[in-house]
Design a protein around this motif. Sequence first.
Motif, mmCIF file in Angstrom:
data_model
loop_
_atom_site.group_PDB
_atom_site.id
_atom_site.type_symbol
_atom_site.label_atom_id
_atom_site.label_comp_id
_atom_site.label_asym_id
_atom_site.label_seq_id
_atom_site.Cartn_x
_atom_site.Cartn_y
_atom_site.Cartn_z
ATOM 1 N N ASP A 95 0.892 -0.937 0.192
ATOM 2 C CA ASP A 95 -0.246 0.088 0.103
ATOM 3 C C ASP A 95 1.203 0.872 0.072
ATOM 4 O O ASP A 95 1.911 1.407 1.025
ATOM 5 N N SER A 128 8.688 -2.945 12.375
ATOM 6 C CA SER A 128 6.916 -3.261 12.759
ATOM 7 C C SER A 128 6.616 -4.633 13.872
ATOM 8 O O SER A 128 5.860 -4.573 14.552
ATOM 9 N N GLU A 178 1.829 2.641 3.292
ATOM 10 C CA GLU A 178 2.548 2.166 4.085
ATOM 11 C C GLU A 178 4.207 2.398 3.782
ATOM 12 O O GLU A 178 4.363 2.117 4.232
#
Length: 108
Positions: free
Chosen positions: A68, A107, A71
Amino acid sequence: MLYKSLLNIIIATFSLTAISTVFAASSPTTPSDMTCKEFLDLNPKSMTPVAFWIINQDTHYKKGDTVDFQEVDTLYTPKVIDMCKKSPDKKISEMKKEIEEATNKKSM
C-alpha cells in the motif's frame, strides 16, 4: 541580411531543442540506476513514489496486490532515507531486501 541571421537563429534553436529532447528521451525513467545520493537529492514529495516503485518492483503477490502507498510512505520511505544516509553511493534498487528486512524488524 537581418532576415537570414534571424532564420539561422531559429534553425539553431530548433536543432538544439531536438537534440536535448533526444538525450532526455534516452535516459531511463525508472529509479533502477538511482544512487542513494540521488534519492536524497530528490524533492521530498518524490521520495515516496520512488520508494513505492522499489518496494513493488518485481514483487508477485496474489491477485496483483502491491504494498500500500500509505504503508510505503509511513514505514518504508523513512527507512530508505536512513539507509541512504549511511551508504550514499549504493544503488537503491539493490537495497530492496535490506529495506524490507529492516522495516519488518521495526514493525514487530
